[in-house]
Write an enzyme that holds these catalytic residues in place. Sequence first.
Site, PDB file in Angstrom:
ATOM      1  N   LYS A  71       0.844  -1.202   0.000  1.00  0.00           N
ATOM      2  CA  LYS A  71       0.000   0.000   0.000  1.00  0.00           C
ATOM      3  C   LYS A  71       0.878   1.250   0.000  1.00  0.00           C
ATOM      4  O   LYS A  71       1.928   1.277   0.655  1.00  0.00           O
ATOM      5  CB  LYS A  71      -0.900  -0.029   1.237  1.00  0.00           C
ATOM      6  CG  LYS A  71      -1.959   1.058   1.291  1.00  0.00           C
ATOM      7  CD  LYS A  71      -2.868   0.872   2.509  1.00  0.00           C
ATOM      8  CE  LYS A  71      -3.958   1.916   2.593  1.00  0.00           C
ATOM      9  NZ  LYS A  71      -4.846   1.714   3.768  1.00  0.00           N
ATOM     10  N   SER A 146      -9.761   1.729   2.716  1.00  0.00           N
ATOM     11  CA  SER A 146      -8.874   2.482   1.874  1.00  0.00           C
ATOM     12  C   SER A 146      -7.814   1.646   1.138  1.00  0.00           C
ATOM     13  O   SER A 146      -7.246   2.137   0.157  1.00  0.00           O
ATOM     14  CB  SER A 146      -8.168   3.548   2.721  1.00  0.00           C
ATOM     15  OG  SER A 146      -7.347   2.946   3.699  1.00  0.00           O
ATOM     16  N   SER A 170      -9.824  -0.776   6.938  1.00  0.00           N
ATOM     17  CA  SER A 170      -9.258  -0.625   5.587  1.00  0.00           C
ATOM     18  C   SER A 170      -8.525  -1.829   5.009  1.00  0.00           C
ATOM     19  O   SER A 170      -8.179  -1.819   3.838  1.00  0.00           O
ATOM     20  CB  SER A 170      -8.342   0.583   5.544  1.00  0.00           C
ATOM     21  OG  SER A 170      -9.126   1.738   5.402  1.00  0.00           O
TER      22      SER A 170
END
Length: 480
Positions: A71, A146, A170
């Site tokens: 990420k 996210s 997330s």
Amino acid sequence: MELCDLTIHELREKLETNEVTAEEVLDSFLRRIEAVEEKVRAYVTITADEARERVSGELKGSLAGIPLAVKDNISTEGIRTTSSSKMLENYIPPYNATVVEKLDEAGAVILGKTNMDEFAMGGTTGFSAFHETRNPWKLEHVPGGSSGGSAAAVAAGEAAAALGSDTGGSIRQPAAFCGLVGLKPTYGTVSRYGLLAYAGSLDQIGPITRDIEDAALLLNVISGHDSRDSSSVRQEQTDYTAFLQEDLSGMRIALPKEYYELDYNPEVKESVLAAVKKMEAEGAIVEEVSLPSIEYSVAIYYILATGEASSSLARYDGVRYGYRSKEAANVTEMFKNTRSEAFGEEVKRRILFGTHVLSAGSYEEYYVKAQKIRTLLIKEFEEIFKNYDLIVTPTTPETAFKAGSITAPLESYKMDAFTVPVNLAGIPAITLPCGFSSANLPIGIQLMGPRFGEGKIIQAAYSLEKLLQLENKRPELEVR
Ligand code: GLN
């Protein structure tokens, strides 16, 4: 089935027996990226050259030759790390996050940095400053967020597994939306050194994988004490793969009635309850419990998380690193213009909200009250875990929705109701697919455990995964 559709453990077996080379594995993933990335848009940065260079040398370790995605809020030395914000569009960290160092030592091959909601605020990946990511199961739907880029990459075969971060869901929500496994470890189990903070008392890095075995393998690599993270817990290194056992007999499962009384997608509820029935048939003991404070969890999460975010994002002022406005007559104007120009709408909303709840006059009324309810919630969870091994709930109230269909902030915040209590309590939770909706979208079931109870939830999730046999029931990915 191509190599890029296999799990980490399947790839490792092929690599260990020399059935395939690390170059062949990497090529398969790069070909898939070439074929689908234009539609999925999982990545912010693809590091194909670095990956090629890496597999040309000899790789050793439990993840040797395994292509993974990270990420884009996790620092990578020499590789742009943006948190999907204009603020950090050109930021190149001078150091690696501890988890990236650990992946490196284990021989993993990093394919790139994945798209996300800006600074991890959101649940659709639609708040990226750069581009949207789409759900590989149905391209007009969101992948969740996210960590939506990480989940979409793994679902589409653009990475074997990925790292995400989870402040209020997330990792788990996008994993559920994309038919994957997502594990949010106990707070303090995985180092946050090098993770760009959203809300430090809630953030935790964890794996997004295709199955439970891979989650255990990755957790083995990334967990452990780190003196560079003051919230990192000193504990003996656990081998989480030791818990990959099919055994549910005598496992005590609690179903909090507050989670099942709410009004949400009945297909999700039914699918989760059907999975619980299967666990019961294998010897698990299932009982209803009550978590009265859960009702306040979304409210207190958004007070505490935004309060912390308003403070952790104060560092982006145009002085030390990141974006700096060119239009400014003096330094105060420079701060103001920098932050006005480079933060997106959702981030600004949360900074404003967070500044408000921390301001004199509101602090006692909101922030302190929220802290008190957080303590109550922690105690309620502790009480339940005195008598139960697991708490089982749906991961999300809905399946992946159409991009652009949920825009009102409060409506989207409510979608986090099932995941945020876990972060507030600092406990671990895992999501795995338990079925599909009539529209052929994956449904996730969430298993929570007591602090440091990763082993138990891995064992239960592994047993459930074997019972459900969903790998035979996967719809064809739309992008292939
Ligand atoms: N959707 C939640 C939020 O917007 C959770 C985000 C996260 O876990 N990073 O805050």
